[in-house]
Design a protein around this motif. Structure first.
Motif, mmCIF file in Angstrom:
data_model
loop_
_atom_site.group_PDB
_atom_site.id
_atom_site.type_symbol
_atom_site.label_atom_id
_atom_site.label_comp_id
_atom_site.label_asym_id
_atom_site.label_seq_id
_atom_site.Cartn_x
_atom_site.Cartn_y
_atom_site.Cartn_z
ATOM 1 N N LYS A 1026 0.818 -1.208 0.000
ATOM 2 C CA LYS A 1026 0.000 0.000 0.000
ATOM 3 C C LYS A 1026 0.855 1.263 0.000
ATOM 4 C CE LYS A 1026 -0.798 0.235 5.035
ATOM 5 N NZ LYS A 1026 0.018 -0.895 5.521
ATOM 6 N N GLU A 1027 2.132 1.140 0.370
ATOM 7 C CA GLU A 1027 3.012 2.316 0.341
ATOM 8 C C GLU A 1027 3.452 2.669 -1.074
ATOM 9 O OE1 GLU A 1027 3.471 -0.220 2.411
ATOM 10 O OE2 GLU A 1027 3.444 0.584 4.449
ATOM 11 N N LYS A 1028 3.099 1.808 -2.055
ATOM 12 C CA LYS A 1028 3.489 1.983 -3.453
ATOM 13 C C LYS A 1028 5.008 2.021 -3.600
ATOM 14 C CE LYS A 1028 -0.730 2.197 -4.769
ATOM 15 N NZ LYS A 1028 -1.170 0.794 -4.792
ATOM 16 N N ARG A 1029 5.680 1.253 -2.759
ATOM 17 C CA ARG A 1029 7.127 1.182 -2.843
ATOM 18 C C ARG A 1029 7.499 0.146 -3.890
ATOM 19 N NH1 ARG A 1029 11.185 3.207 -0.152
ATOM 20 N NH2 ARG A 1029 13.064 1.995 0.156
ATOM 21 N N ASP A 1030 8.509 0.458 -4.676
ATOM 22 C CA ASP A 1030 8.946 -0.457 -5.723
ATOM 23 C C ASP A 1030 9.758 -1.588 -5.091
ATOM 24 O OD1 ASP A 1030 10.128 -1.768 -7.847
ATOM 25 O OD2 ASP A 1030 10.292 0.067 -9.042
ATOM 26 N N PRO A 1031 9.238 -2.808 -5.084
ATOM 27 C CA PRO A 1031 9.913 -3.889 -4.352
ATOM 28 C C PRO A 1031 11.251 -4.303 -4.950
ATOM 29 C CG PRO A 1031 7.632 -4.445 -4.880
ATOM 30 C CD PRO A 1031 7.996 -3.259 -5.704
ATOM 31 N N ASP A 1032 11.588 -3.803 -6.125
ATOM 32 C CA ASP A 1032 12.900 -4.090 -6.684
ATOM 33 C C ASP A 1032 13.982 -3.215 -6.069
ATOM 34 O OD1 ASP A 1032 12.223 -6.126 -8.285
ATOM 35 O OD2 ASP A 1032 12.346 -5.038 -10.180
ATOM 36 N N TYR A 1033 13.564 -2.148 -5.365
ATOM 37 C CA TYR A 1033 14.536 -1.202 -4.807
ATOM 38 C C TYR A 1033 14.150 -0.953 -3.364
ATOM 39 C CZ TYR A 1033 15.027 -0.499 -9.794
ATOM 40 O OH TYR A 1033 15.193 -0.709 -11.138
ATOM 41 N N ILE A 1034 14.773 -1.707 -2.448
ATOM 42 C CA ILE A 1034 14.233 -1.678 -1.100
ATOM 43 C C ILE A 1034 15.109 -0.981 -0.073
ATOM 44 C CG2 ILE A 1034 12.772 -3.703 -1.390
ATOM 45 C CD1 ILE A 1034 14.985 -5.285 0.064
ATOM 46 N N GLY A 1035 16.380 -0.754 -0.377
ATOM 47 C CA GLY A 1035 17.253 -0.135 0.613
ATOM 48 C C GLY A 1035 16.869 1.315 0.849
ATOM 49 N N TYR A 1036 17.250 1.835 2.016
ATOM 50 C CA TYR A 1036 16.918 3.221 2.334
ATOM 51 C C TYR A 1036 17.474 4.169 1.278
ATOM 52 C CZ TYR A 1036 16.416 7.558 4.942
ATOM 53 O OH TYR A 1036 16.071 8.821 5.326
ATOM 54 N N PHE A 1037 18.695 3.894 0.822
ATOM 55 C CA PHE A 1037 19.337 4.786 -0.147
ATOM 56 C C PHE A 1037 19.234 4.276 -1.580
ATOM 57 C CE2 PHE A 1037 21.628 5.846 3.782
ATOM 58 C CZ PHE A 1037 21.316 7.196 3.815
ATOM 59 N N THR A 1038 18.538 3.161 -1.772
ATOM 60 C CA THR A 1038 18.433 2.616 -3.121
ATOM 61 C C THR A 1038 17.508 3.497 -3.955
ATOM 62 O OG1 THR A 1038 18.580 0.468 -2.095
ATOM 63 C CG2 THR A 1038 17.955 0.521 -4.395
ATOM 64 N N LEU A 1039 17.976 3.873 -5.106
ATOM 65 C CA LEU A 1039 17.169 4.741 -5.963
ATOM 66 C C LEU A 1039 16.693 3.942 -7.168
ATOM 67 C CD1 LEU A 1039 19.511 7.849 -5.884
ATOM 68 C CD2 LEU A 1039 17.395 7.521 -4.619
ATOM 69 N N PRO A 1040 15.399 3.990 -7.470
ATOM 70 C CA PRO A 1040 14.914 3.283 -8.658
ATOM 71 C C PRO A 1040 15.554 3.860 -9.915
ATOM 72 C CG PRO A 1040 13.095 4.028 -7.285
ATOM 73 C CD PRO A 1040 14.324 4.670 -6.750
ATOM 74 N N GLN A 1041 15.702 2.998 -10.907
ATOM 75 C CA GLN A 1041 16.237 3.491 -12.174
ATOM 76 C C GLN A 1041 15.276 4.536 -12.720
ATOM 77 O OE1 GLN A 1041 16.802 -0.046 -14.634
ATOM 78 N NE2 GLN A 1041 18.982 0.230 -14.344
ATOM 79 N N PRO A 1042 15.787 5.719 -13.034
ATOM 80 C CA PRO A 1042 14.888 6.751 -13.564
ATOM 81 C C PRO A 1042 14.362 6.361 -14.942
ATOM 82 C CG PRO A 1042 17.030 7.656 -12.941
ATOM 83 C CD PRO A 1042 17.169 6.177 -12.930
ATOM 84 N N LYS A 1043 13.269 6.978 -15.320
ATOM 85 C CA LYS A 1043 12.741 6.771 -16.666
ATOM 86 C C LYS A 1043 13.776 7.237 -17.685
ATOM 87 C CE LYS A 1043 7.809 7.494 -15.766
ATOM 88 N NZ LYS A 1043 7.458 8.315 -14.616
ATOM 89 N N SER A 1044 13.798 6.564 -18.829
ATOM 90 C CA SER A 1044 14.675 7.058 -19.876
ATOM 91 C C SER A 1044 13.975 6.928 -21.220
ATOM 92 C CB SER A 1044 16.011 6.313 -19.874
ATOM 93 O OG SER A 1044 15.817 4.976 -20.189
ATOM 94 N N PHE A 1045 14.375 7.794 -22.126
ATOM 95 C CA PHE A 1045 13.739 7.870 -23.434
ATOM 96 C C PHE A 1045 14.822 7.976 -24.475
ATOM 97 C CE2 PHE A 1045 11.138 9.835 -20.236
ATOM 98 C CZ PHE A 1045 9.932 9.169 -20.395
#
Lengths: 1053, 454
Positions: A1026-1045
């Protein structure tokens, strides 16, 4: 129509099977250089000479067709082209030792062919495989750009986990990311023992065979140019909801009132204090009035340093790629030459990557039956990295930058911030002759750099001679030299260099600096690694049909030597302008400031080598009866110089047996139902290597800081029972294709049994065999794991008319559990982690989420409570010491057990649109929440602090514990490791959208041009938490891969 | 064609050479096999002497349990649960399954046993005899030193009458990890320590080339300490005298520069053998702790130790007199302790004048020149004075705990020690079973040996 004696007119229409005219199809008259294109309604007309001619008709996305023209018979042709089949074709697969036709293969091999591999660009090979083939799982939970990946789940606990990468027949020893993907023709993934056992002790984690492009005999000169540009957004630093600055300041005020900062304020090590604490001290000491203090503090409440980081530390990334290749061949010669250039500007300022690649491959038949081949590959990469001064950087006291820090001040210069030492100390130091001791994150980032320059040269030669029909001998040689040069510069203006100079500065009785044993200036660390690897392989091939019998046997041996020489050195007092540096006194112990301890100047110079030698004998045989039944066996013995192991234990025979049945050729299968139907079954063993231990007591040497005498350290105790890890795989598979490719693909079911796995046995520390913390551990063969899984690779041509729709679906299921692990310590808290660390527990997956059972907050004081021996408890010491496994709840695995993707491809005329939706199910993760110990000691805050328990009754609406009366890390652990923070990882993600357009050849003749647009990492479509957290990136400092085009361009000539 | 067969044949020949596959795989990794290697094993100062980065070697649990200091209440929140338990002599105190105070000394014993087993396979010739002796003597010394230090923490105070039944530490006399640990009796443990030391004395050189290596002087000094612990005063005296005969240098504190943060340099003149107390505890660090005020007040104003050992910061006392020249505690062997041992043995054996002479040699170097005097005439007062001086001189060296245990056996010297924490007073009575600290849980789990009662 009039027609002269030797010339006549041919007309016709080119259409697809559904009677759609194909405009712009190429009609080439063979034996002449003429070619024309069909018009908008698919018509063409051409004057031909001579009685008989051949026309070759080609059209993108359709099979080429050759039409015989006989002017006496007909001069009007209606030609129907059939689309290129997307089902499994009669293709060949490579194991690295041989290429086999799919029909004769018994193994479970996934193939990624060229078109699919090039669906969207990337600068590396491996990341493209995601969502293209089942069973490969990428784990990005650590947030790396280079994720770890596995084939069919994990097969080892602590040994090497990387699958073997084979580049054109030989294991590739260089950096896999430096191979240019534009040179890749296809990829084969060897998943079962029948496919991989031939690779012996290196096959345990699966094998990825990369086949590069070649020229073909009789192929006219062909040129391909590809270029692409990818733009990436800045990372989202707000992904993990951090605590608000205002809340943080209130915590500091609260701690100040409790006297928490007295320790730092009075510390002998001159610990830094934050600006807020400094203001509060000034208020306490009467230097500022309470109003002044409050207004200064309140002005900081609106700041958030993450905004500054996004602005000044990060940028949008730009990746560029250019690649050109030429290929062709005559009857006796084939050639391929390519050159590539890549430049990636990463999203951290100053971080970039440049790569040049050059590749050529030639084969020559100087005489009948003899084939000579030669190849060269040169990869040159230059990477610049620095993460100094990042948002997650911590000070010498493990503290994060405070949230109200401002990186840039109003007059435009970079700001100093309070970091290691307090302001009074730093100010006094400068007047005592020390270097400026202030810390400035952005300036420090700019003043630090790490450059990695690698040059990877690979040369190979091969001779193949056909002795008799079907019998050939094949000798291959490969030599790879990799030079890796790392240079880490701490410029003289960098904080790290100034800090070191200051720490070692010697002072007189009045505190004035009288000497600097580390001279002011820059500090440079060089680290050079040179790898040379040589492999020779001699192999006999026998490949012959005798009526209904077909026999394919290979046997050979291989020797390999891989040597890495390493040198390191450190230069002090480096001046960039003239390259000079100073010698320093490494012997004397200097009294350091402000630590007040005696230390020597860090000495880093070092020279070492690693030498691996392998010797292997192998054989593989396959027998096929009536092109239907195939039976195969293989065996391999590996020997290596694995240190200290008795010779008889060095050799591990690894083998497989397998069979396949091409059912579609049987008469009892209704004709036309299947284009192909094959059943497979195999069993065998692959191995894995762990070089960290030995049969004898192994020591390494060093030099004592105290005596300057050489000493020995025991690295690993004697282990006479040492053996290699073995992974047994049983695999059943079906490959099939229904007629008209309505449905095609493969299904595999496998069982893996890994035994003799290495692990850390907890032993009595009285033996003296202990780790640095004092725990008795002994690394030896002690564990087993069992896994099973299903791989599904399905496709369907849903619509095959003018408008085409193809669905490809991948589904992988893998569950692996530990079946044996001797671990006598019963303390259950050892099993609790975030799922990234390993705590092997029998009956559970390697990465598992265990938790305390949450019992809500204490209504009296908001203390977290969990169940201990059936009762609600907040005795954190007892909880942490519990040995009763009933006190734990097992949520499930921490890595997905079900994963895969669905790719929809839509084709209409020259347009192609495809999207990938990927999914992962069946796993769990912990969501971050406030840890007061982390907040107080490291300044790591989480936003749900604002939801904490504050008064009785709050326990009904929140699970976030109250602010503790005393900082108690065990209280935080109990909460953090309870099941109230465990979430399901299940999610569905929109991975990419790719759009491409083939410019019709009517526009530019003889040149094929394709332009494309693509978008990556488009985010979650659905997730269970429910937190809408991306489960592939779980560490406190882990940043999801940004969108790219991006956009890409391909030109073929 | 022929060429190909030739190459193939050559390859087979190469690949069959056994040596080709028997080379070592990393230059820096090898198997210890000669005397130089075994000497180098014992020269591993991180493990045998304990360096700052390696965390020390001599158990600190005794220091943490003794009355040299008190915890400064405002810093209680910095003190981990386990250390709080140690501080308050709680019944059950480990929160961590493993304890470096146990495993670090046993690791040193493992190194010593490796060296002993190594040299036993080497027959020395005349050229290597000295080195062989030194390796063997050093290994025996380190084994004895560690067994002794462990026994002070995890075994009850040695009582000769009961020593056969007193459950002591496991003796480790082999490096084989498959040998299951068994607790020996106190008499077995002390007999083995004395045997190892007596065997080492003739093998070791008088003095070491570096102070991290054992020598005759340090082996005899340790012997005197062991004998003192077993109340064998005449043997303690003989050994102490023999050690001082080899080396007896003392630092004159009048010549020490008190302006330095830590006035005593490392490896200084008084040190015979370097060893560091385990430093992984907050309760060794000012301002979390402060020196016990009663102890501080025992130093007279003319006693140079009062300023060289301590900083008085607004009434809290920081210890800065470590012979490590850092906040780390020195726990090796030094000449000052030998003079105190000698004086105590003299006094206990009734030789007042010798006792006074030996005390005077030490204290004249500790007081402002010419200010140390004593006019004690009776033996009892002198013995008390010597024991007080022992406490004052050897502060923060871990010896206080050894002495408390030893002296508590004698009703004349037995005393309770106290802690104040959050308004509660805690008392540790003489002879309390809590003087014997619990064995780490991981040891109990792995070996099944009995735990100490608390």
């Amino acid at each position: 129509m009039a027609q002269s004696a030797d010339q006549y007119l041919i007309t016709g229409t080119i259409m697809s099977a559904d009677n759609t005219p194909l405009s712009g199809a190429t009609i080439k008259i063979l034996n002449s250089n003429r070619s024309i294109l069909s018009d908008a309604s698919g018509h063409f007309s051409i004057m031909l000479k001579g009685l008989r001619n051949q026309m070759s008709i080609s059209y993108i996305g359709y099979e080429n067709k050759v039409v015989y023209v006989n002017s006496l018979r007909e001069n009007k042709y209606n030609i129907i082209l059939s689309p290129v089949k997307t089902q499994l074709k009669e293709v060949e697969v490579s194991t690295g030792y041989q290429t086999l036709s799919v029909n004769h293969s018994t193994g479970s091999i996934s193939t990624v062919e060229n078109k699919l591999f090039n669906r969207k660009p990337s600068s590396d090979v491996i990341s493209r495989l995601e969502n293209l083939t089942p069973s490969i799982q990428f784990d990005r939970r650590a947030g790396d750009d280079n994720p770890s990946f596995s084939i069919r789940g994990v097969s080892t606990i602590y040994a090497n986990t990387q699958p073997l990468i084979v580049l054109d027949n030989f294991p590739f020893d260089g950096d896999i990311n430096s191979i240019n993907p534009n040179d890749v023709e296809s990829i084969n993934i060897l998943k079962d023992a029948a496919a991989a056992a031939i690779w012996g002790v290196r096959a345990g984690n699966g094998v990825i065979v990369i086949n590069t492009k070649k020229g073909y005999k009789g192929q006219a000169l062909k040129m391909d140019f590809a270029s692409n540009l990818t733009l990436g957004e800045k990372p989202n630093l707000f992904y993990t909801p951090g605590m608000s600055t205002s809340d943080f300041i209130d915590v500091e005020k609260k701690l100040f009132e409790s006297g928490y900062y007295n320790y730092d304020e009075n510390s002998l090590t001159k610990n830094a204090l934050t600006p807020v604490v400094e203001l509060l001290i000034k208020g306490r000491d009467g230097i500022l009035t309470p109003q002044q203090v409050n207004s200064s503090i309140d002005s900081l409440r609106t700041k958030d340093v993450r905004n500054d980081y996004e602005k000044y530390y990060y940028r949008k990334s730009i990746y560029q790629q250019y690649h050109l290749n030429l290929s062709g061949g005559t009857q006796n010669l084939t050639y391929y030459v390519s050159g590539g250039y890549d430049r990636n500007a990463y999203n951290i300022k100053n971080n970039d990557y440049t790569r040049y690649t050059l590749k050529s491959a030639i084969t020559l038949n100087p005489i009948r039956n003899l084939t000579l081949s030669a190849g060269i590959q040169i990869l040159s990469t230059d990477a610049n990295n620095t993460t100094n001064g990042s948002y997650s950087a911590t000070s010498g006291f493990q503290k994060l930058i405070y949230p109200y820090a401002q990186l840039k001040n109003d007059n435009g210069s970079w700001n100093n911030i309070n970091w290691d030492y307090n302001t009074t100390f730093i100010n006094a130091a400068i007047s005592n002759g020390y270097q400026d001791w202030t810390y400035n994150p952005i300036q420090n980032m700019l003043a630090n750099s790490i450059s990695n320059k690698n040059i990877d040269n690979l040369i190979k030669f091969g001779i193949k001679y056909n002795i008799l029909k079907g019998l050939s001998v094949d000798i291959k040689y490969q030599n790879q030299k990799i030079s890796m040069r790392q240079k880490a510069v701490q410029d003289e203006s960098s904080y790290s260099a100034r800090n070191l100079v200051n720490q070692y500065a010697q002072v007189d009785a009045s505190g004035k600096v009288i000497s600097t044993p580390i001279p002011p200036g820059g500090i440079i660390d060089h680290s050079n690694n040179d790898l040379t690897s040589k492999t020779v392989r001699a192999q006999l091939n026998f490949d012959k049909s005798f009526g209904i019998h077909y026999l394919n046997i290979i046997g050979g041996f291989e020797v390999k030597e891989e040597k890495t020489e390493m040198t390191k050195n450190k230069l002090y007092g480096y001046a960039d302008k003239d390259g000079s540096s100073y010698g320093v006194d490494y012997i004397t112990q200097f009294l350091t400031t402000p630590m007040n301890i005696y230390l020597k100047i860090p000495f880093m110079d070092q020279s070492n080598y690693l030498l691996d030698r392998y010797k292997s004998f192998y054989a593989n045989g396959a027998y096929t009866l009536q092109e239907k039944y195939t039976f195969s066996v293989s065996g391999r013995i590996d020997e290596s110089n694995l240190f200290g192991v008795k010779t008889n234990q060095k050799s591990v025979p690894l083998w497989h047996i397998a069979g396949s049945w091409l059912l579609s050729k049987e008469d009892f299968i209704p004709h036309g139902l299947f284009q192909m139907l094959k059943l497979r079954a195999s069993f065998g063993y692959n191995g894995n290597v762990d070089k960290r231990t030995s049969a004898f007591t192994i020591v390494s040497s060093g030099v004592s800081d105290i005596t300057n005498l050489k000493y020995l350290k025991i690295e690993s105790p004697a282990n006479p029972q040492l053996r290699w890890e073995k992974i047994g795989i049983l695999d059943f598979g079906v490959d099939f294709s229904l007629s008209k490719s309505r449905l095609f693909g493969s299904i595999d079911y496998y069982i893996k049994n890994a035994k003799d796995l290495m692990g850390y046995a907890i032993i009595d520390p009285t033996t003296g065999i202990i780790n640095g913390g004092g725990t008795g551990t002994f690394y030896r063969n002690l564990a087993s794991m069992k896994g099973k899984g299903i791989d599904l690779d399905l496709g369907s041509n849903v619509l095959d008319k003018k408008f085409k729709w193809i669905i490809n679906g991948l589904f992988s299921y893998n569950s692996t559990e530990v079946t044996k692990y001797e671990n006598p310590t019963a303390n259950i808290s050892n099993r609790l982690n975030d799922g990234r660390s390993i705590s092997p527990i029998v009956g559970k997956p390697l990465n598992a989420i265990f938790s305390y059972k949450w019992a809500g907050l204490d209504p009296q004081n908001g203390n977290p409570q969990v169940y201990l021996d059936g009762k609600i408890s907040s005795d954190y010491v007892l909880i942490s010491k519990s040995t009763n496994t009933d006190n734990l709840v097992y949520s499930g695995p921490a890595l997905p057990t079900i994963f895969g993707s669905v790719r929809n491809t839509f084709l209409y005329k020259e347009f192609s649109l495809s999207t990938t939706i990927s999914y992962k199910f069946g796993y769990y993760f912990r969501t971050p929440s406030i840890s007061y110990n982390d907040l107080i000691t490291q300044r790591i805050g989480v936003a749900d602090y604002s939801k904490r328990w504050q008064k009785p009754g709050d326990e009904k609406i929140t699970n976030v514990p109250s602010f503790p009366a005393n900082n108690d890390p065990l209280r935080d652990f109990t909460y953090q490791l309870s099941d109230v923070l465990v979430r399901k990882g299940d999610h569905i993600r929109l991975s990419d959208i790719v759009l491409s357009y083939d410019i019709p050849p009517t526009v530019i003749k003889t040149v094929k041009i394709q332009v494309g647009l693509f978008a990556n990492n488009l985010g979650l479509i659905w997730c269970a938490n429910k937190e809408k957290r991306d489960p592939d990136y779980i560490g406190y400092f882990t940043l999801p891969q940004p969108k790219s085009f991006g956009l890409n361009l391909k030109i073929s000539y | 064609m022929k060429k190909i067969y030739l190459i193939g044949f050559l390859l087979i020949v190469i690949s069959c050479k056994k040596d080709w596959i028997n080379v070592k795989s990393q230059q820096s990794l090898f198997i210890a096999q000669n005397l130089d290697d075994y000497q180098a094993l014992l020269d591993n100062t991180d493990i045998l002497n304990g360096s700052n980065s390696a965390g020390g070697i001599v158990p600190a649990l005794g220091q943490l349990s003794c009355d040299d200091y008190f915890e400064n209440e405002p810093y209680w929140q910095y003190v981990q649960i386990q250390e709080r338990n140690i501080y308050l002599w709680n019944k059950d105190f480990y929160t961590n399954p493993t304890v470096p105070d146990w495993s670090y000394p046993y690791r040193a014993i493992y190194y010593a046993n490796q060296a002993l087993e190594g040299v036993s396979d080497i027959t020395p010739d005349t050229k290597t005899k000295n080195q062989w002796n030194q390796v063997k003597g050093s290994a025996l010394f380190f084994r004895a030193f560690c067994h002794f230090q462990l026994a002070q923490i995890f075994a009850p105070a040695y009582e000769s009458s009961a020593s056969n039944t007193q459950l002591s530490i496991p003796l480790k006399l082999s490096s084989d990890p498959n040998i299951v640990s068994v607790r020996s009796s106190n008499s077995e443990v002390y007999a083995q320590i004395i045997k190892d030391l007596n065997e080492s004395v003739p093998l070791l050189p008088d003095l070491p080339t570096v102070k991290t290596r054992p020598s005759k002087a340090s082996a005899l000094a340790l012997l005197s300490k062991v004998y003192l612990t077993t109340n064998d005063f005449s043997n303690a005296k003989t050994s102490a005298e023999a050690s001082l005969k080899i080396y007896s240098k003392l630092i004159d504190y009048n010549a020490v520069d008190g302006t330095a943060a830590y006035p005593f340099p490392p490896l200084n003149d008084e040190i015979i053998l370097e060893a560091l107390m385990i430093n992984r505890y907050t309760l060794l660090i000012y301002p979390v702790i402060s020196v016990d005020t009663t102890l501080y007040n025992m130093y007279e104003e003319t006693d140079l130790r009062k300023t060289l050992f301590f900083n008085n910061i607004n009434g809290t006392i920081q210890f800065r007199g470590s012979y490590e020249s850092t906040y780390n505690c020195f726990a090796g062997i030094a000449t000052d302790e030998l003079y105190l041992t000698l004086a105590e043995c003299d006094a206990r054996l009734g030789d007042i004048s010798s006792a006074k002479r030996n005390l005077d040699v030490l204290l004249s170097k500790r007081y402002v020149t010419g200010t140390y005097k004593d006019n004690i005439t009776d033996n009892d007062t002198l013995l008390r004075k010597i024991i007080d001086e022992r406490r004052k001189e050897l502060v923060f060296r871990g010896t206080r705990w050894h002495d408390l245990k030893r002296l508590n056996l004698d009703p004349k010297f037995a005393k309770s020690i106290f802690r104040q924490q959050a308004g509660t007073t805690y008392e540790l009575k003489p002879g309390s079973i809590r003087y014997t600290l619990p064995i780490p849980q991981s040891v109990i789990d792995a070996s099944g040996i009995p735990q100490n009662d608390r």
